[in-house]
Design an enzyme around this catalytic site. Sequence first.
Site, PDB file in Angstrom:
ATOM      1  N   TRP A   1      -2.585  -2.835  -1.710  1.00  0.00           N
ATOM      2  CA  TRP A   1      -2.164  -4.225  -1.849  1.00  0.00           C
ATOM      3  C   TRP A   1      -2.985  -4.979  -0.820  1.00  0.00           C
ATOM      4  CZ3 TRP A   1       0.772  -7.802   1.247  1.00  0.00           C
ATOM      5  CH2 TRP A   1       1.261  -8.915   0.545  1.00  0.00           C
TER       6      TRP A   1
ATOM      7  N   LYS B   1      13.912 -14.517  -9.191  1.00  0.00           N
ATOM      8  CA  LYS B   1      13.600 -13.507 -10.224  1.00  0.00           C
ATOM      9  C   LYS B   1      12.659 -14.112 -11.258  1.00  0.00           C
ATOM     10  CE  LYS B   1      14.569 -10.687  -8.588  1.00  0.00           C
ATOM     11  NZ  LYS B   1      15.283 -10.327  -7.411  1.00  0.00           N
TER      12      LYS B   1
ATOM     13  N   CYS C   1       0.835  -1.201   0.000  1.00  0.00           N
ATOM     14  CA  CYS C   1       0.000   0.000   0.000  1.00  0.00           C
ATOM     15  C   CYS C   1       0.873   1.255   0.000  1.00  0.00           C
ATOM     16  CB  CYS C   1      -0.947   0.099   1.183  1.00  0.00           C
ATOM     17  SG  CYS C   1      -2.108  -1.262   1.294  1.00  0.00           S
TER      18      CYS C   1
ATOM     19  N   GLU D   1       9.110 -14.772  -9.872  1.00  0.00           N
ATOM     20  CA  GLU D   1       8.460 -13.522  -9.474  1.00  0.00           C
ATOM     21  C   GLU D   1       7.890 -12.754 -10.677  1.00  0.00           C
ATOM     22  OE1 GLU D   1      11.405 -10.950  -7.760  1.00  0.00           O
ATOM     23  OE2 GLU D   1       9.936  -9.904  -6.532  1.00  0.00           O
TER      24      GLU D   1
ATOM     25  N   ASN E   1      -1.839   2.462   5.626  1.00  0.00           N
ATOM     26  CA  ASN E   1      -0.933   1.391   5.185  1.00  0.00           C
ATOM     27  C   ASN E   1      -0.491   0.653   6.427  1.00  0.00           C
ATOM     28  OD1 ASN E   1       1.101  -0.200   4.035  1.00  0.00           O
ATOM     29  ND2 ASN E   1       2.615   1.440   4.232  1.00  0.00           N
ATOM     30  N   GLY E   2      -0.724  -0.668   6.471  1.00  0.00           N
ATOM     31  CA  GLY E   2      -0.345  -1.448   7.640  1.00  0.00           C
ATOM     32  C   GLY E   2      -1.443  -2.450   7.939  1.00  0.00           C
TER      33      GLY E   2
ATOM     34  N   HIS F   1      19.421 -36.200  -4.857  1.00  0.00           N
ATOM     35  CA  HIS F   1      18.756 -36.645  -3.624  1.00  0.00           C
ATOM     36  C   HIS F   1      17.248 -36.411  -3.679  1.00  0.00           C
ATOM     37  CE1 HIS F   1      22.569 -37.583  -1.788  1.00  0.00           C
ATOM     38  NE2 HIS F   1      23.023 -36.387  -2.153  1.00  0.00           N
TER      39      HIS F   1
ATOM     40  N   LYS G   1       6.454  -4.379  -3.499  1.00  0.00           N
ATOM     41  CA  LYS G   1       7.895  -4.172  -3.334  1.00  0.00           C
ATOM     42  C   LYS G   1       8.301  -4.200  -1.863  1.00  0.00           C
ATOM     43  CE  LYS G   1      11.917  -2.179  -5.005  1.00  0.00           C
ATOM     44  NZ  LYS G   1      12.564  -3.374  -5.531  1.00  0.00           N
TER      45      LYS G   1
ATOM     46  N   GLU H   1      18.628 -16.915  -6.248  1.00  0.00           N
ATOM     47  CA  GLU H   1      18.189 -15.585  -6.663  1.00  0.00           C
ATOM     48  C   GLU H   1      17.711 -15.606  -8.121  1.00  0.00           C
ATOM     49  OE1 GLU H   1      17.266 -13.034  -5.284  1.00  0.00           O
ATOM     50  OE2 GLU H   1      17.460 -11.408  -6.726  1.00  0.00           O
TER      51      GLU H   1
ATOM     52  N   ARG I   1       4.056  -0.282  -4.751  1.00  0.00           N
ATOM     53  CA  ARG I   1       3.750  -0.784  -3.409  1.00  0.00           C
ATOM     54  C   ARG I   1       2.454  -1.585  -3.374  1.00  0.00           C
ATOM     55  NH1 ARG I   1       6.808   1.892   0.458  1.00  0.00           N
ATOM     56  NH2 ARG I   1       5.367   1.203   2.052  1.00  0.00           N
TER      57      ARG I   1
END
Length: 596
Positions: free
Chosen positions: A72, A473, A2, A476, A98-99, A492, A591, A469, A27
């Site tokens: 969000w 990427k 948010c 995502e 926001n929160g 394994h 983000k 990483e 956001r």
Amino acid sequence: MCGIVGYTGNQEAQEIVLDCLKRLEYRGYDSSGLAIISPDGLQLRKSVGEIAILESKLEHVPGTTAIAHTRWATHGKPTTENAHPFVDCHSEFAVVHNGILTNYMPLREELLKKGHVFTSETDSEVLAHLIEDAQGTDLRSKVVSALGRIEGAYAIAVVQKGKNEIVAARYESPLVIGVGHDENFVASDVTALLKYTNEVVYLQDKEVVRITSDSIEVSDMNGQVAQRESKTVSWSLEDAERSGYPHFMLKEIFEQPKAIHESMLGRLEGQEDDSFFKAKFTSIKIIGCGTSYHAGLVGKYLIEELSRIPTTAQISSEYRYSPVTDSKPLVVCISQSGETADTLAAAKEARKRGCKTIAVTNVLGSAITREADHVIYTRAGPEIGVAATKTFVTQLIALYLLGLKLGTMNNSLSSERRRELIAEMRALPRTVQLVLNDAPIIASLAEKHKKANSMFFIGRHMNYPTSLEGALKTKEISYIHGEGYPAGELKHGPLALLSRETPVVAICVRDHTYEKMLGNVREVTARDSPVLAIGTEGDQDLVKYAEDVFLVPKVNPLFSPVPIIVALQLFAYYLAIERGCPVDKPRNIAKTVTVE
Ligand code: AGP
């Protein structure tokens, strides 16, 4: 998670808050809305989807004070009803938040019994009704009284019908105040405001601010006035814009040579204050989430190598579950935003346990900088794309610098080796540029694999985290299931998943892991999986083992994650482009994640 923004001044507010809000869209972008103090009362406009959809539906609403929000979703689906701002029963007050409010359910029930009418499923709406019910003669005191009832994290901005003022407050969610001429702002992030001002005041936890066009009054919840100096942010508007690139992510990938250069500037010569490092650290724990955790994993290997201090990396949200031990490790908290709730909670826990802490962050004045005993800024410039790229690479630079510092302080590093490594570091911007020059080759490799549903990324030692990483990427932004794995572990279990339809990206640089990696590549090709090997310039042999090969410049093995991750970032980017994915705003994620 948010974004909120507010403006009060002598210009029309609608265009300004929308402009600022668009810069916060990274956001969250499930829905958006704004409230304007207009001559016709408090005007509310909301819409599902991206801010452009809201904008396309808007007529001009006059007024010089407004608040706005991009969401969000956490509580309640992304619908118009659940979009912010929220108003009380008489449309007197409007709130953006926001929160997450953890005690909203009992508060909502209490307010319903009193006759309040709710229009959404969100936690945030209780704030509007609490303010309506609150004692107090002015907006500030009503807001403080309402905040006294809630538990959880918040950054809020509130307006009242007929008043050209904004009251804002924060606790564990980011909020900055932008200082203008005959106008002032609030926003979740300074990048939203750079077009209008780079003078900011960072509001601290449990502080409240009342802003008008010509005043900024910060106080604590008891009304005690707090003197806050404004700071000048060095980021420019151009830094925060796409500058001709189709996506922020691509721009940020291509900015990496500059970002690496900036993050090393003046630091390789050891001119910085060393006093923090005079203490003897017998162990180190690095914590972070997502990409920042992966940087921490690279850090584990390199810090042990350079300083011989036992080092572990842990995911921030898991840190609290590790037992308290007698040894008090140096805790390095990595967060590009400096606002990630899981990492902030871990940093607080580390302090509670009596550990010294270092924050590695990209954002001046962010919350993590207030939690830490020492701060290393990564200096990457603003990163807007949801996928972290230049901030990851500069986190690695910060960790190399830390490793060099610790190794020098405890004499684990000879001055000759230090000199060699520093010379190699100075060459990294050029090395990365050479990888970027080959972007068209990587684009064609991505085109070949665009139809894959699942991919593995394998590597060993320092490049095991690089494989994690690369996989993050890929999943995502391209929505292909990407799994990073230590190459030796495939046999394994995961080998069972391999087939012609499962490409494997194998990191086979010419270092002490090379022979073993070739063995792993053979295991994979025996299962018919197409292998894309990332190797070292000059390697003529890899083509014998892998269907495709991409070579990066030769560097000291310690630094090999840097050029390799740049290649993997580009690979993920072009996969996402081929699949038509919204690169900068992938579905379901934000983000900065300010909830635990
Ligand atoms: C990276 O591409 C992700 N968007 C995500 O994993 C991110 O790194 C994580 O949320 C941590 O963020 P921070 O560095 O701001 O704390």
